[in-house]
Write an enzyme that holds these catalytic residues in place. Structure first.
Site, mmCIF file in Angstrom:
data_model
loop_
_atom_site.group_PDB
_atom_site.id
_atom_site.type_symbol
_atom_site.label_atom_id
_atom_site.label_comp_id
_atom_site.label_asym_id
_atom_site.label_seq_id
_atom_site.Cartn_x
_atom_site.Cartn_y
_atom_site.Cartn_z
ATOM 1 N N GLY A 1 0.819 -1.203 0.000
ATOM 2 C CA GLY A 1 0.000 0.000 0.000
ATOM 3 C C GLY A 1 0.850 1.249 0.000
ATOM 4 O O GLY A 1 0.359 2.350 0.200
ATOM 5 N N GLY B 1 4.560 -4.098 -4.351
ATOM 6 C CA GLY B 1 4.592 -4.337 -5.796
ATOM 7 C C GLY B 1 5.039 -3.039 -6.443
ATOM 8 O O GLY B 1 6.201 -2.833 -6.800
ATOM 9 N N CYS C 1 -10.779 0.509 -30.556
ATOM 10 C CA CYS C 1 -12.150 0.930 -30.817
ATOM 11 C C CYS C 1 -12.976 0.911 -29.543
ATOM 12 O O CYS C 1 -13.880 0.100 -29.353
ATOM 13 C CB CYS C 1 -12.760 0.096 -31.934
ATOM 14 S SG CYS C 1 -11.949 0.497 -33.484
ATOM 15 N N GLU C 2 -12.614 1.735 -28.650
ATOM 16 C CA GLU C 2 -13.247 2.047 -27.366
ATOM 17 C C GLU C 2 -12.722 3.443 -27.062
ATOM 18 O O GLU C 2 -11.708 3.858 -27.629
ATOM 19 C CB GLU C 2 -12.715 1.156 -26.238
ATOM 20 C CG GLU C 2 -13.082 -0.286 -26.287
ATOM 21 C CD GLU C 2 -14.433 -0.578 -25.685
ATOM 22 O OE1 GLU C 2 -14.955 0.279 -24.947
ATOM 23 O OE2 GLU C 2 -14.958 -1.660 -25.979
ATOM 24 N N TYR D 1 1.640 -3.028 -13.034
ATOM 25 C CA TYR D 1 0.293 -3.230 -13.576
ATOM 26 C C TYR D 1 0.158 -2.688 -15.001
ATOM 27 O O TYR D 1 -0.896 -2.208 -15.398
ATOM 28 C CB TYR D 1 -0.774 -2.613 -12.633
ATOM 29 C CG TYR D 1 -0.586 -3.083 -11.217
ATOM 30 C CD1 TYR D 1 -0.892 -4.398 -10.865
ATOM 31 C CD2 TYR D 1 -0.042 -2.245 -10.239
ATOM 32 C CE1 TYR D 1 -0.672 -4.860 -9.576
ATOM 33 C CE2 TYR D 1 0.184 -2.701 -8.952
ATOM 34 C CZ TYR D 1 -0.128 -3.997 -8.624
ATOM 35 O OH TYR D 1 0.090 -4.457 -7.359
HETATM 36 C C1 LIG Z 1 -1.479 -6.482 -5.022
HETATM 37 C C2 LIG Z 1 -0.996 -6.944 -3.728
HETATM 38 C C3 LIG Z 1 0.158 -6.384 -3.174
HETATM 39 C C4 LIG Z 1 0.951 -5.266 -3.834
HETATM 40 O O1 LIG Z 1 0.286 -4.044 -3.863
HETATM 41 P P1 LIG Z 1 1.041 -2.740 -4.418
HETATM 42 O O2 LIG Z 1 0.052 -1.650 -4.267
HETATM 43 O O3 LIG Z 1 1.416 -2.985 -5.830
HETATM 44 O O4 LIG Z 1 2.255 -2.543 -3.598
HETATM 45 C C5 LIG Z 1 0.601 -6.903 -1.971
HETATM 46 N N1 LIG Z 1 -0.066 -7.902 -1.335
HETATM 47 C C6 LIG Z 1 -1.182 -8.456 -1.846
HETATM 48 C C7 LIG Z 1 -1.858 -9.550 -1.118
HETATM 49 C C8 LIG Z 1 -1.699 -7.992 -3.044
HETATM 50 O O5 LIG Z 1 -2.818 -8.533 -3.544
#
Ligand SMILES: *Cc1c(COP(=O)(O)O)cnc(C)c1O
Length: 410
Positions: A227, A270, A337-338, A365
Site C-alpha cells: 500500500g 509491488g 475501438c473504445e 500493472y
Molecule cells: C497487489 C498486492 C500487493 C501489492 O500491492 P502494491 O500496491 O502494488 O504494492 C501486496 N499484497 C497483496 C496480497 C496484493 O494482492
C-alpha cells in the site's frame, strides 16, 4: 529519467534509441531503479531485518523476478501460476507466500504440495484446510482490519464492503476453527490496498494485528502487505518510508517483547519496487485536430496500459523525440475501438506524427494487465541492466495469439 544534452535517458541508455531498436509499443524497465527501491525499503527498517516479498502481479517477467531474487527478495503470489513462475525463476518454496482470494481448495492444495507459505482469506477455506491438514501444515491468516485506506475505492481493500481478508470482528470464530482443528497458524497478514498515504494508517493496522496476535501462540511472522504510495505527478505526496520504518520498527520491537518471541516482519510491495522503474514507449501515429481539442493518437491503447481507463490513474506523458519543442496542449488517446484516453489536456513539447512518447510510472500493472483486444499483440519488454539493453519478452505475433485456437472443418 534524466534530460541530458537534449535527450532523455534511463539507466544510462537513451530512450529514443530503445524505441528505434526494439520498435514500439515497448515496455522498458530500469534495473537500477528497482534495486535502489528495494534497498531503500530494507534500510528504512534498519536494524530490523525485514523480509520483502515482492508482489509479482505488478510485473512478473522472469528477468525481473530473478533481479529481485538476487537482491534477497521473496515473492508474494496470488495464483498458482504465479507460484510456478516464482519457482521457475529460482525462488525457494519457503521464500514464496501464496495469498489468493476466492480460489478453491484444490488450488490451495496444489500450493501446499509445492511447499510455499499459504495465506488464507476466508473462514470456509480455513475450515477445509484445518480438516485436511490439522497441525501438519502451517498457514497464515489474512485479516481485514477495516481501516479506510487507499486513494480511491477501486483499489482500497480494507473497508467494510471489501471481499478481501477475514474481518477482525470474526476473530472469535477464526479462533474456534483453529482450535477445533488443532491448526498451526504461523503468520498474520493484512493488506489494506494500494496507495495508503501515511505511516499512521500502517500503525493503526499494526496495533490491530498485534492485538489479534495474542490469540495465536505459534506465529513466526507478521505480514503488513503493501500500500506504499508512489509519486505519479511532481509534488505528489508519497509514503514516507523512512518515517514508517522508524515508527513501525520501534513498535514492532516492543511488540515482540510483549509476545515473548522475535517474529519476522514482512512486507509485500509491488508498485513501490517497480512502478517508477518502468517506461512505456509508444509512437504518435496521427495528430487529429477536432473542434474541441488536438488529439495525439498513438500505436497503443487500453489493450496495453489500462490503468488510466480502469481506475483513473495518472501517468505523466513526455515527448521524448522533441525535448525542447514548444509546449502545446494535447489529448493523448489510443488506437483501440473504445474510448481509451490516456490523458486530457497534457502539456507536451510539440508532437509530430512519428514522435515517440513516453508514459512514466509504467512498471507496475502495465504489461501484466495487457490483453489482445482488437486482435493486437502485446508489446515487447526490455530491461536496462548495467548500462545495456536486453530484450526480455519478444513482441507477440499473430501466430502467438491464435496458438490455442482449434481449427474445425466447417
Ligand atoms: C497487489 C498486492 C500487493 C501489492 O500491492 P502494491 O500496491 O502494488 O504494492 C501486496 N499484497 C497483496 C496480497 C496484493 O494482492
Amino acid at each position: 529519467m534524466e534530460l541530458n544534452n537534449n535527450a532523455y535517458y534511463a539507466g544510462g541508455v537513451k530512450l529514443v534509441d530503445v524505441a528505434k531498436e526494439f520498435g514500439t509499443p515497448v515496455y522498458v524497465y530500469n534495473a537500477d531503479s528497482i534495486i535502489s527501491q528495494y534497498k531503500r525499503l530494507k534500510n528504512a527498517f534498519n536494524p530490523i531485518d525485514i523480509k520483502i516479498k515482492y508482489a509479482c502481479k505488478a510485473l512478473n517477467n522472469s528477468a525481473i523476478l530473478r533481479l529481485l531474487k538476487n537482491e534477497g527478495s521473496g515473492l508474494d503470489t496470488v495464483s498458482i501460476n504465479e507460484v510456478k513462475l516464482g519457482l521457475r525463476a529460482g525462488f525457494k518454496p519457503n521464500e514464496i507466500i501464496f495469498t489468493p482470494n476466492c480460489v478453491g481448495i484444490d488450488e490451495i492444495k496444489e500450493a501446499v504440495n509445492l511447499g510455499v507459505h499459504i495465506n488464507i482469506d476466508n473462514i470456509s477455506i480455513l475450515e477445509q484446510f484445518g480438516a485436511i491438514y490439522g497441525n501438519t501444515v502451517s498457514c497464515c491468516i489474512r485479516l481485514n482490519p477495516h481501516i479506510m485506506a487507499g486513494g480511491n475505492s477501486k483499489i482500497s481493500t480494507g473497508h467494510i464492503d471489501s471481499k478481501f481478508g477475514i474481518s477482525i470482528y470474526q476473530l472469535r470464530h477464526v479462533v474456534r476453527v483453529v482450535k477445533s482443528n488443532n491448526m498451526h497458524i504461523n503468520g498474520l497478514h493484512m493488506h489494506t490496498g494500494s496507495d495508503i498515504l501515511d505511516a499512521g494508517v500502517f500503525l493503526q493496522g499494526a496495533e490491530i494485528l498485534f492485538d489479534c496476535a495474542k490469540d495465536f501462540p505459534d506465529l513466526s511472522f507478521i505480514d503488513f502487505g503493501s500500500g506504499f504510495k508512489v509519486a505519479y505527478k511532481e509534488n505528489d505526496i508519497t509514503t514516507d518510508i523512512e518515517e514508517l520504518g522508524q515508527l513501525l520498527g520501534t513498535r514492532f520491537t516492543t511488540f515482540c517483547k510483549e509476545y515473548g518471541r522475535e517474529l519476522e516482519l514482512w512486507f509485500e510491495p509491488g508498485k513501490f519496487l517497480v512502478s517508477e522503474a518502468g517506461y512505456f514507449l509508444v509512437k504518435s501515429n496521427v495528430i487529429k485536430q477536432t473542434t474541441a481539442t488536438v488529439f495525439v493518437g498513438v500505436d497503443s491503447g487500453l489493450n496495453h496500459l489500462i490503468r488510466p481507463m480502469l481506475y483513473d490513474s495518472f501517468h505523466e506523458i513526455v515527448n521524448i523525440s522533441n525535448p525542447d519543442g514548444k509546449q502545446r496542449i494535447y489529448t493523448v488517446v489510443g488506437n483501440i475501438c473504445e474510448t481509451d484516453t490516456f490523458g486530457w489536456d497534457r502539456k507536451l513539447n510539440e508532437v509530430h506524427e512519428g514522435d515517440f512518447l513516453c508514459f512514466k510510472n509504467a512498471g507496475a500493472y502495465g504489461i501484466t494487465m495487457a490483453s489482445n483486444y482488437n486482435a493486437r499483440q502485446k508489446p515487447a519488454e526490455v530491461l536496462i541492466y548495467q548500462g545495456k539493453t536486453y530484450l526480455i519478452r519478444k513482441r507477440e505475433t499473430l501466430e502467438d495469439m491464435i496458438l490455442n485456437e482449434v481449427n474445425i472443418n466447417l
